[in-house]
Design a protein around this motif. Structure first.
Motif, mmCIF file in Angstrom:
data_model
loop_
_atom_site.group_PDB
_atom_site.id
_atom_site.type_symbol
_atom_site.label_atom_id
_atom_site.label_comp_id
_atom_site.label_asym_id
_atom_site.label_seq_id
_atom_site.Cartn_x
_atom_site.Cartn_y
_atom_site.Cartn_z
ATOM 1 N N LEU A 140 52.766 63.783 12.537
ATOM 2 C CA LEU A 140 51.655 63.159 11.838
ATOM 3 C C LEU A 140 51.350 61.790 12.436
ATOM 4 O O LEU A 140 50.189 61.432 12.629
ATOM 5 C CB LEU A 140 51.948 63.041 10.342
ATOM 6 N N ALA A 141 52.389 61.029 12.746
ATOM 7 C CA ALA A 141 52.183 59.715 13.367
ATOM 8 C C ALA A 141 51.494 59.866 14.724
ATOM 9 O O ALA A 141 50.585 59.098 15.049
ATOM 10 C CB ALA A 141 53.518 58.999 13.527
ATOM 11 N N LEU A 142 51.903 60.851 15.486
ATOM 12 C CA LEU A 142 51.277 61.088 16.777
ATOM 13 C C LEU A 142 49.819 61.511 16.608
ATOM 14 O O LEU A 142 48.939 61.032 17.317
ATOM 15 C CB LEU A 142 52.056 62.166 17.537
ATOM 16 N N ARG A 143 49.558 62.371 15.644
ATOM 17 C CA ARG A 143 48.174 62.800 15.386
ATOM 18 C C ARG A 143 47.308 61.633 14.929
ATOM 19 O O ARG A 143 46.158 61.500 15.350
ATOM 20 C CB ARG A 143 48.149 63.902 14.337
ATOM 21 N N MET A 144 47.840 60.791 14.072
ATOM 22 C CA MET A 144 47.061 59.636 13.597
ATOM 23 C C MET A 144 46.814 58.649 14.739
ATOM 24 O O MET A 144 45.729 58.057 14.821
ATOM 25 C CB MET A 144 47.772 58.956 12.422
ATOM 26 N N SER A 145 47.792 58.486 15.600
ATOM 27 C CA SER A 145 47.601 57.620 16.772
ATOM 28 C C SER A 145 46.520 58.172 17.682
ATOM 29 O O SER A 145 45.664 57.434 18.178
ATOM 30 C CB SER A 145 48.917 57.482 17.548
ATOM 31 N N LEU A 146 46.572 59.472 17.910
ATOM 32 C CA LEU A 146 45.553 60.124 18.731
ATOM 33 C C LEU A 146 44.167 59.933 18.117
ATOM 34 O O LEU A 146 43.196 59.654 18.818
ATOM 35 C CB LEU A 146 45.859 61.615 18.884
ATOM 36 N N LEU A 147 44.084 60.060 16.814
ATOM 37 C CA LEU A 147 42.808 59.885 16.114
ATOM 38 C C LEU A 147 42.287 58.460 16.278
ATOM 39 O O LEU A 147 41.104 58.248 16.573
ATOM 40 C CB LEU A 147 42.981 60.225 14.640
ATOM 41 N N ALA A 148 43.157 57.478 16.126
ATOM 42 C CA ALA A 148 42.739 56.075 16.276
ATOM 43 C C ALA A 148 42.311 55.775 17.714
ATOM 44 O O ALA A 148 41.277 55.130 17.945
ATOM 45 C CB ALA A 148 43.876 55.150 15.859
ATOM 46 N N ILE A 149 43.075 56.255 18.676
ATOM 47 C CA ILE A 149 42.741 56.021 20.083
ATOM 48 C C ILE A 149 41.433 56.732 20.440
ATOM 49 O O ILE A 149 40.577 56.174 21.131
ATOM 50 C CB ILE A 149 43.896 56.471 20.990
ATOM 51 N N SER A 150 41.268 57.951 19.952
ATOM 52 C CA SER A 150 40.046 58.705 20.227
ATOM 53 C C SER A 150 38.817 58.006 19.656
ATOM 54 O O SER A 150 37.760 57.937 20.306
ATOM 55 C CB SER A 150 40.151 60.120 19.650
ATOM 56 N N THR A 151 38.941 57.481 18.462
ATOM 57 C CA THR A 151 37.836 56.741 17.840
ATOM 58 C C THR A 151 37.491 55.509 18.673
ATOM 59 O O THR A 151 36.307 55.220 18.914
ATOM 60 C CB THR A 151 38.202 56.352 16.397
ATOM 61 N N ALA A 152 38.503 54.807 19.139
ATOM 62 C CA ALA A 152 38.270 53.625 19.973
ATOM 63 C C ALA A 152 37.618 54.003 21.299
ATOM 64 O O ALA A 152 36.717 53.293 21.780
ATOM 65 C CB ALA A 152 39.594 52.897 20.222
ATOM 66 N N ILE A 153 38.029 55.112 21.890
ATOM 67 C CA ILE A 153 37.429 55.564 23.149
ATOM 68 C C ILE A 153 35.947 55.872 22.949
ATOM 69 O O ILE A 153 35.111 55.486 23.774
ATOM 70 C CB ILE A 153 38.194 56.781 23.705
ATOM 71 N N VAL A 154 35.612 56.558 21.873
ATOM 72 C CA VAL A 154 34.196 56.849 21.602
ATOM 73 C C VAL A 154 33.424 55.543 21.435
ATOM 74 O O VAL A 154 32.321 55.395 21.979
ATOM 75 C CB VAL A 154 34.032 57.753 20.362
#
Length: 174
Positions: free
Chosen positions: A9-23
């Motif tokens: 879950l921590a990895l998924r949430m990190s991916l979500l935050a990084i993905s949002t920042a990339i967009v």
């Protein structure tokens, strides 16, 4: 066993935050003004890549939130809700369509066409109804088609290459 779920879950949430920042970065980095006070950007490259690579939930949240945050931070606050809806739906739907049959070329083509229709049609309908009127929104359609098409042309092959190189992405997708 519970600890593994928490790490995942921590990895998924990190991916979500990084993905949002990339967009958000792809949205802000290069902006070409349009006649009605908006702009076209490379946001669809990031939205498309993230949606194909990481799944519909990540595509929806990163696509919607990333573009809305970029609009707010970049002085285009009036477009933020429209961007959230359009690019969030784009990320969600193209991923859902493509994942129906991940190995099928035709599903990738259909999802790519859906991305173009969602972006061009969504901006036309929402900006026409709420921001600039339909005649002005119609002038934006060609630019939005190009923006979405460029996103698919770059984002889809990039996501396929990344998924091929890193098979474990399925473990962290939403």
């Amino acid at each position: 066993m519970e600890k593994k779920k928490n790490v995942s879950l921590a990895l998924r949430m990190s991916l979500l935050a990084i993905s949002t920042a990339i967009v958000a970065v792809f949205t802000i980095a290069i902006r070409v003004p349009t006649p009605v006070g908006g702009y076209v950007s490379l946001c669809d490259v990031a939205v498309t890549f993230i949606s194909y690579a990481f799944g519909p939930v990540t595509g929806f949240i990163a696509g919607g939130l990333g573009t809305a945050v970029a609009d707010l931070a970049g002085g285009f606050g009036q477009w933020a809700i429209v961007s959230f809806v359009v690019h969030g739906l784009e990320g969600l739907l193209i991923s859902l369509i493509a994942r129906k049959n991940p190995d099928s070329f035709i599903y990738k083509v259909i999802s790519a066409l859906a991305a173009v229709v969602i972006v061009a049609g969504g901006y036309f309908l929402l900006t026409g109804a709420f921001l600039v009127g339909f005649s002005a929104a119609l002038a934006e359609v060609p630019a939005n088609i190009v923006q979405a098409a460029v996103g698919v042309i770059i984002g889809l092959p990039l996501s396929l290459a990344v998924r091929k190189a890193y098979r474990k992405l399925d473990d962290i997708t939403f």
